[in-house]
Scaffold this motif. Structure first.
Motif, PDB file in Angstrom:
ATOM      1  N   LEU A 276      43.154  29.811  43.583  1.00 42.12           N
ATOM      2  CA  LEU A 276      44.244  30.898  43.108  1.00 42.12           C
ATOM      3  C   LEU A 276      44.040  31.093  41.706  1.00 42.12           C
ATOM      4  CD1 LEU A 276      46.886  32.309  43.974  1.00 42.12           C
ATOM      5  CD2 LEU A 276      48.182  30.283  43.165  1.00 42.12           C
ATOM      6  N   PRO A 277      43.437  30.255  40.817  1.00 45.18           N
ATOM      7  CA  PRO A 277      43.247  30.628  39.490  1.00 45.18           C
ATOM      8  C   PRO A 277      41.912  31.610  39.412  1.00 45.18           C
ATOM      9  CG  PRO A 277      43.188  28.307  39.299  1.00 45.18           C
ATOM     10  CD  PRO A 277      43.390  28.731  40.728  1.00 45.18           C
ATOM     11  N   ARG A 278      41.066  31.547  39.962  1.00 44.56           N
ATOM     12  CA  ARG A 278      40.099  32.776  39.889  1.00 44.56           C
ATOM     13  C   ARG A 278      40.425  33.946  40.569  1.00 44.56           C
ATOM     14  NH1 ARG A 278      34.811  30.407  42.876  1.00 44.56           N
ATOM     15  NH2 ARG A 278      36.230  29.704  44.346  1.00 44.56           N
ATOM     16  N   LEU A 279      41.362  33.976  41.594  1.00 42.84           N
ATOM     17  CA  LEU A 279      41.993  35.172  42.182  1.00 42.84           C
ATOM     18  C   LEU A 279      42.754  35.836  41.087  1.00 42.84           C
ATOM     19  CD1 LEU A 279      42.948  33.795  45.560  1.00 42.84           C
ATOM     20  CD2 LEU A 279      41.146  35.530  45.072  1.00 42.84           C
ATOM     21  N   GLU A 280      43.578  34.946  40.274  1.00 43.50           N
ATOM     22  CA  GLU A 280      44.470  35.437  39.391  1.00 43.50           C
ATOM     23  C   GLU A 280      43.663  36.034  38.166  1.00 43.50           C
ATOM     24  OE1 GLU A 280      47.554  36.127  39.502  1.00 43.50           O
ATOM     25  OE2 GLU A 280      48.568  34.660  40.928  1.00 43.50           O
ATOM     26  N   GLU A 281      42.820  35.584  37.965  1.00 51.55           N
ATOM     27  CA  GLU A 281      41.853  36.180  36.755  1.00 51.55           C
ATOM     28  C   GLU A 281      41.292  37.695  37.206  1.00 51.55           C
ATOM     29  OE1 GLU A 281      39.779  37.053  33.344  1.00 51.55           O
ATOM     30  OE2 GLU A 281      41.255  35.708  33.578  1.00 51.55           O
ATOM     31  N   VAL A 282      40.939  37.612  38.386  1.00 49.44           N
ATOM     32  CA  VAL A 282      40.443  38.955  38.932  1.00 49.44           C
ATOM     33  C   VAL A 282      41.511  40.167  38.789  1.00 49.44           C
ATOM     34  CG1 VAL A 282      39.396  40.201  40.756  1.00 49.44           C
ATOM     35  CG2 VAL A 282      38.410  38.106  40.253  1.00 49.44           C
ATOM     36  N   ALA A 283      42.728  39.616  39.373  1.00 48.86           N
ATOM     37  CA  ALA A 283      44.014  40.416  39.376  1.00 48.86           C
ATOM     38  C   ALA A 283      44.164  40.919  38.030  1.00 48.86           C
ATOM     39  CB  ALA A 283      44.889  39.585  40.099  1.00 48.86           C
ATOM     40  N   ARG A 284      44.260  40.074  36.985  1.00 54.96           N
ATOM     41  CA  ARG A 284      44.606  40.260  35.673  1.00 54.96           C
ATOM     42  C   ARG A 284      43.490  41.280  35.251  1.00 54.96           C
ATOM     43  NH1 ARG A 284      42.620  40.111  30.834  1.00 54.96           N
ATOM     44  NH2 ARG A 284      40.696  38.916  31.558  1.00 54.96           N
TER      45      ARG A 284
ATOM     46  N   VAL B 200      47.771  39.364  45.173  1.00 55.66           N
ATOM     47  CA  VAL B 200      47.152  37.972  45.235  1.00 55.66           C
ATOM     48  C   VAL B 200      47.513  37.033  46.508  1.00 55.66           C
ATOM     49  CG1 VAL B 200      46.250  35.800  44.462  1.00 55.66           C
ATOM     50  CG2 VAL B 200      46.110  38.162  42.836  1.00 55.66           C
ATOM     51  N   ALA B 201      46.933  36.493  47.212  1.00 56.49           N
ATOM     52  CA  ALA B 201      47.352  35.752  48.546  1.00 56.49           C
ATOM     53  C   ALA B 201      46.451  34.359  48.417  1.00 56.49           C
ATOM     54  CB  ALA B 201      47.436  36.481  49.941  1.00 56.49           C
TER      55      ALA B 201
ATOM     56  N   GLY C 293      44.778  55.927  47.645  1.00 53.72           N
ATOM     57  CA  GLY C 293      45.755  55.640  48.989  1.00 53.72           C
ATOM     58  C   GLY C 293      45.412  54.598  50.029  1.00 53.72           C
ATOM     59  N   LYS C 294      44.022  53.968  49.654  1.00 57.74           N
ATOM     60  CA  LYS C 294      43.782  52.955  50.638  1.00 57.74           C
ATOM     61  C   LYS C 294      44.202  51.713  50.361  1.00 57.74           C
ATOM     62  CE  LYS C 294      41.139  55.969  52.943  1.00 57.74           C
ATOM     63  NZ  LYS C 294      41.317  56.300  54.387  1.00 57.74           N
ATOM     64  N   ASN C 295      44.202  50.884  51.326  1.00 55.59           N
ATOM     65  CA  ASN C 295      44.509  49.304  51.286  1.00 55.59           C
ATOM     66  C   ASN C 295      43.532  48.638  51.483  1.00 55.59           C
ATOM     67  OD1 ASN C 295      47.432  49.143  50.448  1.00 55.59           O
ATOM     68  ND2 ASN C 295      47.651  50.473  52.014  1.00 55.59           N
ATOM     69  N   ALA C 296      42.891  47.769  50.744  1.00 55.10           N
ATOM     70  CA  ALA C 296      41.632  47.089  50.890  1.00 55.10           C
ATOM     71  C   ALA C 296      42.044  45.542  50.631  1.00 55.10           C
ATOM     72  CB  ALA C 296      40.648  47.477  50.065  1.00 55.10           C
ATOM     73  N   VAL C 297      41.486  44.820  51.690  1.00 60.22           N
ATOM     74  CA  VAL C 297      41.653  43.191  51.535  1.00 60.22           C
ATOM     75  C   VAL C 297      40.306  42.746  51.323  1.00 60.22           C
ATOM     76  CG1 VAL C 297      42.143  40.997  52.757  1.00 60.22           C
ATOM     77  CG2 VAL C 297      43.372  43.160  53.186  1.00 60.22           C
TER      78      VAL C 297
ATOM     79  N   VAL D 175      44.260  46.819  45.960  1.00 54.44           N
ATOM     80  CA  VAL D 175      43.407  45.717  46.405  1.00 54.44           C
ATOM     81  C   VAL D 175      44.518  44.438  46.710  1.00 54.44           C
ATOM     82  CG1 VAL D 175      41.303  44.224  45.854  1.00 54.44           C
ATOM     83  CG2 VAL D 175      41.433  46.451  45.142  1.00 54.44           C
ATOM     84  N   HIS D 176      43.940  43.609  47.812  1.00 53.26           N
ATOM     85  CA  HIS D 176      44.781  42.648  48.262  1.00 53.26           C
ATOM     86  C   HIS D 176      43.813  41.484  48.119  1.00 53.26           C
ATOM     87  CE1 HIS D 176      48.202  44.689  49.872  1.00 53.26           C
ATOM     88  NE2 HIS D 176      47.510  45.685  49.869  1.00 53.26           N
ATOM     89  N   LEU D 177      43.786  40.757  47.084  1.00 49.45           N
ATOM     90  CA  LEU D 177      42.842  39.572  46.830  1.00 49.45           C
ATOM     91  C   LEU D 177      43.327  38.484  47.780  1.00 49.45           C
ATOM     92  CD1 LEU D 177      42.432  39.751  42.945  1.00 49.45           C
ATOM     93  CD2 LEU D 177      40.620  40.463  44.683  1.00 49.45           C
ATOM     94  N   ALA D 178      42.289  37.762  48.402  1.00 50.29           N
ATOM     95  CA  ALA D 178      42.644  36.582  49.326  1.00 50.29           C
ATOM     96  C   ALA D 178      41.311  35.484  49.042  1.00 50.29           C
ATOM     97  CB  ALA D 178      42.593  36.910  50.788  1.00 50.29           C
ATOM     98  N   GLY D 179      41.931  34.271  48.951  1.00 46.90           N
ATOM     99  CA  GLY D 179      41.042  33.226  48.696  1.00 46.90           C
ATOM    100  C   GLY D 179      41.543  31.973  48.660  1.00 46.90           C
ATOM    101  N   ARG D 180      40.721  31.005  48.486  1.00 47.79           N
ATOM    102  CA  ARG D 180      41.339  29.453  48.257  1.00 47.79           C
ATOM    103  C   ARG D 180      41.362  29.135  46.727  1.00 47.79           C
ATOM    104  NH1 ARG D 180      37.361  25.676  51.581  1.00 47.79           N
ATOM    105  NH2 ARG D 180      35.910  26.609  50.274  1.00 47.79           N
TER     106      ARG D 180
END
Length: 248
Positions: A39-47, A58-59, A5-9, A32-37
């Motif tokens: 985008l491809p690496r963020l999307e891989e972790v999100a996948r 992802v943002a 139930g937690k939201n983590a950035v 989990v809210h992934l943030a960074g510059r």
């Protein structure tokens, strides 16, 4: 699950450390809210998180962009109902291996500026929401600011940068504790998995009491513990996961 139930950035969520922390948070039930510059690496972790059944968004943002950091934190809190954990795991852009006496001012100052600015901005953005909630956890990564200087190898401004993070962590903890917000640092002493140079990786392991170093999985597990209510009595301190390379 520790973080149900937690939201983590996670700032720098596409990197080695940020990705490991994000995956661990998701395994423990956090959204989990992934943030960074990058985008491809963020999307891989999100996948990877989605494939394991976790929740993730992802943002793309720069943790040094004051307006964007504030805007994103506000959006997370408004859209998800809370902002419970904030982690700064961005790369400091440090230059290592060059003696201080031969280093340019720009190279020396870069990691210090990045560490202080990004930690302040991300912590401030989270703290505004956490203080209203009367709960929350802010995590930084680095630590070791009070450890002895490194001999025979120059780490540039990195040591000064983590020292600054340590001071900022203690001050944030003192100011936010009355609002139910905890502030902690994870101190690994170096992660062999993140180095391409085998000699450096071996040197990290050789300097520990256990004959091994922390892994990325270790970092994720400790971060999940630190962000959970199991660590509710801990704030203002650094979690030493150096395998005995440094003692407190």
């Amino acid at each position: 699950m520790l973080l149900e139930g937690k939201n983590a950035v996670v700032y720098g969520g596409g990197g080695h450390v940020g990705g490991a922390i994000a995956r661990a948070f998701a395994r423990e039930g956090a959204k989990v809210h992934l943030a960074g510059r990058g985008l491809p690496r963020l999307e891989e972790v999100a996948r990877q998180i989605r494939a394991a059944g976790g929740g993730v968004e992802v943002a793309r943002l720069d943790a040094l962009d004051e307006a964007r950091v504030d805007e994103h934190a506000d959006a997370v809190a408004a859209g998800s109902g809370s902002l419970d954990v904030s982690v700064n795991a961005i790369s400091l852009g440090d230059v290592q291996g060059t003696p201080l006496a031969g280093m340019t001012l720009a190279d020396f100052v870069r990691p210090i500026d990045t560490a202080v600015r990004s930690t302040f901005l991300t912590a401030r953005a989270a703290a505004r929401h956490m203080a209203r909630q009367r709960s929350g956890v802010i995590l930084t990564f680095g630590g070791g600011g009070g450890s002895p200087p490194v001999r025979d190898y120059s780490i540039g401004g990195f040591h000064v940068a983590v020292g600054a993070i340590d001071v900022l962590r203690r001050q944030l903890a003192a100011e936010l504790g009355g609002h139910g917000v905890r502030v902690l640092t994870l101190h690994s002493g170096g992660l062999p998995e993140t180095f391409d140079d085998a000699e450096i990786a071996d040197g990290i392991r050789a300097g520990t009491m256990l004959g091994r170093a922390a892994t990325l999985d270790d970092v994720g597990r400790v971060a999940a513990f630190a962000a959970s209510d199991l660590a509710r009595t801990m704030t203002g301190t650094s979690l030493n996961i150096t395998c005995g390379a440094e003692t407190d």
